[in-house]
Design a protein around this motif. Sequence first.
Motif, mmCIF file in Angstrom:
data_model
loop_
_atom_site.group_PDB
_atom_site.id
_atom_site.type_symbol
_atom_site.label_atom_id
_atom_site.label_comp_id
_atom_site.label_asym_id
_atom_site.label_seq_id
_atom_site.Cartn_x
_atom_site.Cartn_y
_atom_site.Cartn_z
ATOM 1 N N LEU A 1 0.838 -1.202 0.000
ATOM 2 C CA LEU A 1 0.000 0.000 0.000
ATOM 3 C C LEU A 1 0.872 1.250 0.000
ATOM 4 C CD1 LEU A 1 -1.018 0.876 3.564
ATOM 5 C CD2 LEU A 1 -0.248 -1.448 3.088
ATOM 6 N N GLN A 2 0.262 2.327 -0.507
ATOM 7 C CA GLN A 2 0.918 3.634 -0.386
ATOM 8 C C GLN A 2 0.011 4.547 0.433
ATOM 9 O OE1 GLN A 2 2.625 4.987 -4.135
ATOM 10 N NE2 GLN A 2 3.488 2.967 -4.489
ATOM 11 N N CYS A 3 -1.010 5.156 -0.212
ATOM 12 C CA CYS A 3 -1.883 6.018 0.595
ATOM 13 C C CYS A 3 -2.793 5.202 1.503
ATOM 14 C CB CYS A 3 -2.715 6.941 -0.285
ATOM 15 S SG CYS A 3 -4.165 6.156 -1.021
ATOM 16 N N GLY A 4 -3.089 3.970 1.109
ATOM 17 C CA GLY A 4 -3.900 3.102 1.950
ATOM 18 C C GLY A 4 -5.395 3.188 1.721
ATOM 19 N N PHE A 5 -5.822 4.047 0.805
ATOM 20 C CA PHE A 5 -7.272 4.210 0.633
ATOM 21 C C PHE A 5 -7.930 2.926 0.121
ATOM 22 C CE2 PHE A 5 -11.301 5.418 -1.136
ATOM 23 C CZ PHE A 5 -11.784 6.293 -0.183
ATOM 24 N N CYS A 6 -7.276 2.247 -0.818
ATOM 25 C CA CYS A 6 -7.872 1.047 -1.411
ATOM 26 C C CYS A 6 -7.684 -0.179 -0.529
ATOM 27 C CB CYS A 6 -7.253 0.778 -2.782
ATOM 28 S SG CYS A 6 -5.512 0.262 -2.691
ATOM 29 N N CYS B 1 -6.618 0.634 -7.510
ATOM 30 C CA CYS B 1 -5.629 1.345 -6.701
ATOM 31 C C CYS B 1 -5.021 2.449 -7.550
ATOM 32 C CB CYS B 1 -4.516 0.391 -6.252
ATOM 33 S SG CYS B 1 -3.204 1.252 -5.365
ATOM 34 N N ARG B 2 -5.015 3.671 -7.003
ATOM 35 C CA ARG B 2 -4.478 4.795 -7.774
ATOM 36 C C ARG B 2 -2.998 5.017 -7.505
ATOM 37 N NH1 ARG B 2 -8.404 7.845 -10.896
ATOM 38 N NH2 ARG B 2 -7.090 6.546 -12.158
ATOM 39 N N CYS B 3 -2.424 4.311 -6.558
ATOM 40 C CA CYS B 3 -1.057 4.623 -6.152
ATOM 41 C C CYS B 3 -0.019 3.599 -6.595
ATOM 42 C CB CYS B 3 -0.942 4.716 -4.629
ATOM 43 S SG CYS B 3 -2.046 5.892 -3.852
ATOM 44 N N THR B 4 -0.260 2.346 -6.298
ATOM 45 C CA THR B 4 0.862 1.388 -6.276
ATOM 46 C C THR B 4 1.280 0.837 -7.629
ATOM 47 O OG1 THR B 4 -0.597 -0.498 -6.037
ATOM 48 C CG2 THR B 4 0.132 0.560 -4.004
HETATM 49 S S1 FES Z 1 -2.630 2.665 -2.015
HETATM 50 FE FE1 FES Z 1 -3.521 4.533 -2.600
HETATM 51 S S2 FES Z 1 -5.247 3.850 -3.717
HETATM 52 FE FE2 FES Z 1 -4.180 2.028 -3.382
#
Ligand code: FES
Lengths: 268, 159
Positions: B99-104, B136-139
Amino acid sequence: MRSFAYDRPATMDRAVALLSGGQAMPLAGGMTLLPTMKLRLSAPEALVDLSSVPELKGISSDGKTLTIGAMTRHIDVARAPEVTKAIPGLARLAGRIGDPQVRNRGTLGGSLANNDPAADYPAAALGLGATLITSKREIAADDFFRGMFETALEPGELLTAVRFPIPRAAGYAKFPHPASRFALVGVFVARFADGVRVAVTGAGPGVFRCPPLEARLAEDFVPEAVAGYAADPKTLNSDIHAEAAFRAHLIGVMARRAVAAALQPTAA
Amino acid sequence: MKISFKLNGKPVEVDIEPSLLLSELLRDKLDLTGTHVGCDTSQCGACVIHLDDESVKSCTILAVSVDGRSVTTVEGLASGEGVDGLHPMQRAFHENHGLQCGFCTPGMLMSAIDFAKRHPKPTEQEVRQWLEGNICRCTGYQNIVRSVLAGAAAMHAAS
Ligand code: FES
Ligand SMILES: Cc1cc2nc3c(=O)[nH]c(=O)nc-3n(C[C@H](O)[C@H](O)[C@H](O)COP(=O)(O)OP(=O)(O)OC[C@H]3O[C@@H](n4cnc5c(N)ncnc54)[C@H](O)[C@@H]3O)c2cc1C
Ligand code: FES
């Protein structure tokens, strides 16, 4: 979402009675109905949740036909040994609808009643020449689908089960929209003792049969028989996802793959 | 309407409007904000929870329809405090930087656990296919796929 009354009947009779006024709408998996209610495209006064009606669920086969209850979920159709044995192409179709969470909720009846022009099940029902059983009557698939989101169902009429004739071979291929997995074009082919049926979804304003391909495949049920077939783009959809000419081309490509899949039912 | 159901193993009773979504009940009425709402249009998978042990999107289920059933959210996964108390799938995400931001992440975890239960020996391809419903928008997904494979192996080693 607008407010509404909610009921979850435990028997078919009660469900039919609750729906009989035509004001209440059936709630199946909710994967289409709830999003349209959130968008206020639909604002029913009452919902009749069908999830506790045991008669609407289940799968049975008598060797000639496969009968699937309207409330049977996509995941259950994909996994059922009765389906993978009798019509493997139908099980594979169900296993590729949307994503796992959609398949854990969405139902056969909901998909057919909704008749989204890009949905997968309508192609199977029309391609297999299924019979749709309702609380009032039996309707041939050829008479059931009436163009975009329209069916022969009357207000208050409940789809209870679908009877699929078991073909000698059947296969489905779709070019999925990369985000939703709905069919940009999907083609279902089914070969019976007395002929071949081909149904196309995603390409036009509703699912339709394709007589020229049926004739070619009746003569020779091999992928090559489709070669050089060009659908007429005039009646097909053009939108931001694909132009009509591309969809016309995809009909031939998906038909070829569907025949190949039908001939090799155990391949992935 | 009064309903009662099991939430993370404990019985709950609530009196709610039929139009309340399960995601709204969890977050707004029961203060379980671990379940995220990303799209509210059944596309992103941030809101995935377990209903009777199967992963489903809580933004597309009426709360009244879980009456009599069992719901598990991300809050119900850990069995104790700290890293040691985490569910094997949570720990795999932690160890593999899933995870990065953790939202997903809550939705990814709930979806991945359902997957791992059904696939004792998963392949990378199967993981990627299964995660079609989780965005996921980050990883870029690489570490998520790695985490799910590690988590599935840990879950099956533990059982
Ligand atoms: S970790 Fe940011 S949306 Fe998946
Ligand atoms: C993210 C996402 C991706 C999807 N991808 C695909 C895809 O790739 N292919 C595909 O084909 N579909 C796809 N779908 C649609 C999905 O298959 C839905 O489950 C289906 O269209 C509706 O089924 P449901 O059981 O959820 O019905 P609901 O949403 O509950 O109901 C749909 C409509 O049918 C009516 N209805 C339901 N059951 C009955 C019945 N027994 N008798 C009479 N009327 C009834 C309802 O009143 C409502 O009008 C997708 C949906 C989502 C959210
Ligand atoms: S919030 Fe439910 S799928 Fe996105």
